[in-house]
Scaffold this motif. Structure first.
Motif, PDB file in Angstrom:
ATOM      1  N   HIS A 167       3.868  -3.993  -6.429  1.00  0.00           N
ATOM      2  CA  HIS A 167       4.523  -2.752  -6.031  1.00  0.00           C
ATOM      3  C   HIS A 167       3.463  -1.686  -5.816  1.00  0.00           C
ATOM      4  O   HIS A 167       2.572  -1.491  -6.644  1.00  0.00           O
ATOM      5  N   LEU A 168       3.526  -0.994  -4.684  1.00  0.00           N
ATOM      6  CA  LEU A 168       2.484  -0.015  -4.345  1.00  0.00           C
ATOM      7  C   LEU A 168       2.371   1.087  -5.379  1.00  0.00           C
ATOM      8  O   LEU A 168       1.301   1.653  -5.586  1.00  0.00           O
ATOM      9  N   GLN A 203       5.152   3.311  -1.273  1.00  0.00           N
ATOM     10  CA  GLN A 203       6.022   2.186  -1.576  1.00  0.00           C
ATOM     11  C   GLN A 203       7.444   2.422  -1.055  1.00  0.00           C
ATOM     12  O   GLN A 203       8.067   1.538  -0.468  1.00  0.00           O
TER      13      GLN A 203
END
Length: 439
Positions: A82-83, A122
């Motif tokens: 996940h960014l 994200q």
């Protein structure tokens, strides 16, 4: 990054291979290994440009970093990193991400332009994948996402034709209320229930909700005109917009105004003294006071000419413009109490600020100094002076047309409704009735 600046937002495997100067088989291997994240549409892998940028950034970082054992970052439900959970050595932060700036970008899919707004990279990536996945069905139905339609309306029809301050207000309603409420909905599928849920979810005063309603009404009216919908769901009689009433501006008391006039000489800075003398003794908007230039004040004839206004649509960037309405361009009487405190100003310069008008921050600091120097117990608030002067002007003359002209209002109803508060007490009203009915 400059390498991908001119690339489309969605890349095929051959396009990604050409950018990286490798064969498509290598790209497929990287996809299978999870090094490059992609989305599959109709069993065809598509790579969002943002994910390819991530891969390049990560690869560059690894070239200059010794192998270091690191804890495994958090994974999302698909096993993808996940960014928002990147650790320092994972990849370089994108420009603006550290400041958590809001993201607004456009992408073109199948020739159609779409807007994506997000708070993080994200969130942007998630929305991009969701949009790509939904486009086949949406386009087959020939429907229009509300977010895209609303932003096209704003950029094409609204923003170029309204004042900067108004455009800023419209954009705020879109960003804070309308776009989140109708995220993923098409204009054609919006119902009265969706609209009512928007207003039910909003907090604040009814005036705040009315601002959102005004913008939504224009968007849906445009949709009706374009033939997308037969009737705006906002026009339903079932729509109910409630909320607390906005707090009315309370005028200063006569005693408070007398106190300020008596202590104006206690103000140390001569410009601060001049500001209080102009703002407190005349029914002027703050934007009109900031727009005053040397030639606009005529002590010899006892007049002030209101010719322009200075607004701050982006808070501290002054914008010089015409007065609010045609009626706002007017000449009013100059108070004799203000004359001794008028500053000497060069021709063509602003009375407050010189070559450049004061900002809101400078005005706020000036009001704080005035309060401190005079020992005034309440805050110095520009709008309260306008309300106070108009209240007392009408109270002393009972001439609403005179008050209307001084205020620069188009109608006297505006003056009475929002500015003339009245000084009479309940006991005095009862005394008048007693006199009328007694023998």
């Amino acid at each position: 990054m400059s390498l991908l600046d001119h690339c489309p937002d969605i890349l095929t495997v051959p396009e990604a291979a050409e950018i990286l100067r490798v064969d498509p088989a290598t790209i497929n291997e990287l996809i299978r290994a999870g090094e490059i994240i992609c989305a599959e549409i109709a069993e065809k892998p598509l790579i969002p440009r943002q994910y390819l940028e991530n891969f390049i950034e990560k690869s560059c970082k690894m070239c200059y970093t010794e192998c270091v054992e690191m804890d495994t970052p958090d994974l999302n439900s698909q096993g993808q990193q996940h960014l928002d959970n990147r650790i320092e050595l994972d990849c370089t932060p994108f420009q603006g991400e550290i400041e958590m700036a809001k993201i607004t970008r456009t992408i073109t899919i199948n020739g159609a332009k779409h807007w994506i707004r997000a708070n993080t990279e994200q969130e942007y990536a998630d929305k991009l994948l969701k949009l790509v996945g939904s486009q086949g069905t949406a386009q087959e139905r020939g429907k229009h996402l509300f977010a895209d339609y609303a932003m096209t309306w704003f950029e094409t029809y609204s923003k170029p034709s309204v004042e900067t301050a108004t455009a800023t207000t419209y954009k705020r309603q879109l960003t804070l209320h309308l776009l989140p409420a109708f995220d993923g909905l098409t204009v054609e599928d919006m119902t009265t229930d969706d609209v009512q849920r928007l207003f039910n979810s909003m907090s604040g005063s009814k005036a705040t909700k009315d601002k959102a309603k005004m913008v939504l009404n224009q968007i849906l009216d445009a949709a009706v005109e374009d033939g997308l919908i037969a009737k705006s769901p906002l026009k339903s009689k079932r729509i109910k917009i409630t909320g607390r009433a906005s707090k009315a501006t309370t005028p200063y008391s006569v005693e408070q105004m007398r106190y300020l006039v008596q202590h104006i000489t206690d103000i140390k800075d001569p410009i601060d003294r001049a500001y209080l003398a102009i703002q407190a003794l005349h029914p002027l908007r703050l934007e009109e006071v900031l727009g005053l230039q040397a030639a606009d004040i005529d002590p010899e004839n006892g007049e002030i000419h209101i010719c322009r206004a200075v607004t701050h649509p982006t808070r501290n960037q002054p914008e010089i413009k015409d007065t609010k309405t045609q009626s706002s361009a007017r000449t009013i009487g100059l108070s004799a109490l203000a004359v001794p405190h008028l500053p000497t100003v060069k021709d063509g310069e602003f009375v407050f600020g010189g070559t450049k008008p004061l900002t809101y921050t400078q005005v706020r600091k000036m009001c704080d100094r005035i309060k401190r120097d005079t020992g005034f117990t309440e805050n110095i608030t520009p709008i309260r002076f306008r309300t106070t002067v108009l209240t007392d002007l009408y109270d002393q003359t009972k001439d609403i047309k005179l008050a209307q002209a001084a205020a620069g209002h188009t109608t006297s109803a505006m003056t009475l409704r929002y500015y003339v508060k009245g000084r009479e007490t309940i006991s005095k009203a009862a005394a008048v009735v007693d006199r009328a009915y007694s023998s």
